[in-house]
Enzyme design. Structure first.
Site, short mmCIF file in Angstrom:
data_model
loop_
_atom_site.label_atom_id
_atom_site.label_comp_id
_atom_site.label_asym_id
_atom_site.label_seq_id
_atom_site.Cartn_x
_atom_site.Cartn_y
_atom_site.Cartn_z
N ASP A 59 0.84 -1.20 0.00
CA ASP A 59 0.00 0.00 0.00
C ASP A 59 0.87 1.25 0.00
O ASP A 59 1.80 1.36 0.79
CB ASP A 59 -0.89 -0.01 1.25
CG ASP A 59 -2.08 0.92 1.15
OD1 ASP A 59 -1.96 1.96 0.48
OD2 ASP A 59 -3.13 0.60 1.73
N HIS A 62 -7.88 -1.66 -8.54
CA HIS A 62 -7.64 -0.57 -7.58
C HIS A 62 -6.52 0.34 -8.05
O HIS A 62 -6.63 1.57 -7.97
CB HIS A 62 -7.31 -1.17 -6.21
CG HIS A 62 -7.06 -0.13 -5.16
ND1 HIS A 62 -8.06 0.59 -4.56
CD2 HIS A 62 -5.90 0.32 -4.61
CE1 HIS A 62 -7.55 1.43 -3.69
NE2 HIS A 62 -6.23 1.29 -3.70
#
Length: 406
Positions: free
Chosen positions: A221, A316
């Site tokens: 992330d 994403h």
């Protein structure tokens, strides 16, 4: 010497610089003074384990995120005024300076819990309610307001926007817990705790520099980040670009925090190929599905043998990619893994935290694209949201928020 009642000092306005505080401080160490070594007690850490409190900007923004964190939402009491805000920030300034110097605040009866340097940082940010109480609504930045409600939002009552936010981060969970307690108790009755959100990151990064943050889906992330060496200051700091900073916020920034529940049970039902397709990156390396290294640029035009995009249009990564140069934010997320409630197997998720000069221009477009079509929405649900103005740092002899409340 009898313990000093903080409320008495607050009422008289003598705390942190007045006669009453000076009398107490005579028996305490000054911030930054390590004090005499005690027999049999070693002082771990060192200068590298103590982050600076004084300066143009607060710590806790561009520093390497510490592995443990607590985000504390505080509300001002009914009838609070500008003087209430001023006294509250005076108390917080004194307590935070001492805690970040590995010392207990003035009224701390267990200062030993603060004595281990752990890169503790406490970052103070204010919300719209603070501006209202201080009579400063005319100077409030336009972006300091609730984010638009997105179609994927399912907010819960327990995590509302608050008047202030304290971000407490450290290399030690003990340091975080102790600082949280002392700051919340010390702020009363000028502010009351509304909620606490605790988070964690991989704590072994100190021994493995460059180790990426992985959320509880195993996803790397925050690969694409603005530079923190000054090159992208206009994206991060108010007043660093061509736009003048709002009143009293030169050297500050904005903070967005969103609590995102992650359904680990249904995620467990997805095979590795399906997970990587939803993310658009390989789970092992964080590389785009068209690359081999995390930092490789994705080839969005690549297709497979059947002619389908290698990187799904709703992945994403693809939805989060900036559509314009200014659509970049500094991500500093933390995972949470709370006790499950009745009928739950897990209660886990992500405390999404980002810093940016203007959340409306930088964050909202990204979040809008994610809300419209992001495969990860199948397994994630935003359950709270807040926007805050991070105050500038405090210079020598100054309190936090001095320019704002001048």
């Amino acid at each position: 010497m009898e313990a000093v009642d903080r409320r008495t000092l607050l009422r008289t306005g003598l705390l942190a610089g007045g006669v009453g505080a000076a009398a107490v401080a005579a028996t305490q160490l000054a911030p930054g003074d390590p004090g005499p070594a005690r027999e049999g007690v070693a002082r771990p850490g060192g200068e590298a384990s103590i982050l600076p409190f004084r300066g143009e900007r607060q710590s806790g923004v561009t520093d390497e995120p510490q592995p443990f964190a607590a985000f504390i939402g505080l509300d001002l009491p009914q009838g609070a005024t500008k003087e209430t805000c001023r006294r509250l920030l005076r108390v917080l300034t004194d307590d935070i300076e001492r805690l970040m110097a590995a010392q207990g605040p003035l009224t701390d009866l267990e200062p030993e819990l603060a004595a281990v340097p752990s890169r503790l940082s406490v970052t103070v940010a204010v919300g719209p309610g603070f501006y209202e109480a201080a009579g400063l609504t005319a100077t409030r930045p336009q972006w300091l307001a609730p984010l638009p409600r997105f179609s994927i939002d399912r907010f819960e009552e327990g995590w509302p926007q608050t008047d202030l936010l304290l971000q407490v981060r450290a290399d030690s969970p003990v340091s975080v817990a102790h600082a949280q307690r002392r700051l919340v108790v010390g702020a009363e009755p000028l502010a009351v705790q509304r909620w606490v959100q605790r988070g964690f990151r991989e704590p072994l990064t100190a021994s493995r520099p460059g180790m990426p943050f992985r959320n509880l889906f195993g996803q790397v992330d925050g690969t694409v980040q603005p530079a923190t060496d000054g090159a992208d200051d206009a994206l991060l700091w108010l007043g660093a670009g061509d736009t003048p900073a709002p009143h009293g916020l030169d050297g500050g920034t904005s903070l967005v925090i969103r609590r995102i529940a992650m359904n680990l049970d249904t995620w467990d039902e997805v095979d590795r190929m399906g997970r990587e397709n939803a993310i658009g990156r390989r789970l092992d390396s964080g590389a785009p599905l068209t690359g081999v290294a995390e930092t490789d640029l994705p080839d969005l035009a690549a297709t497979d043998e059947l002619g389908f995009p290698v990187i799904d249009a709703a992945s994403h990564m693809r939805r989060a990619m900036p559509a314009a140069p200014h659509e970049r934010i500094l991500r500093a997320p933390y995972s949470y893994d709370d006790a499950p409630g009745p009928g739950q197997r897990s209660n886990s998720g992500l405390l999404f935290v980002s810093f940016q000069a203007d959340p409306v221009a930088q964050f909202v477009p990204i979040q809008r694209r994610l809300a419209e079509a992001d495969l990860l929405n199948i397994w994630t649900t935003p359950i709270s949201s807040g926007v805050y103005a991070v105050l500038p740092g405090a210079g020598p002899g100054e309190d936090l928020g001095a320019a704002l409340l001048a």
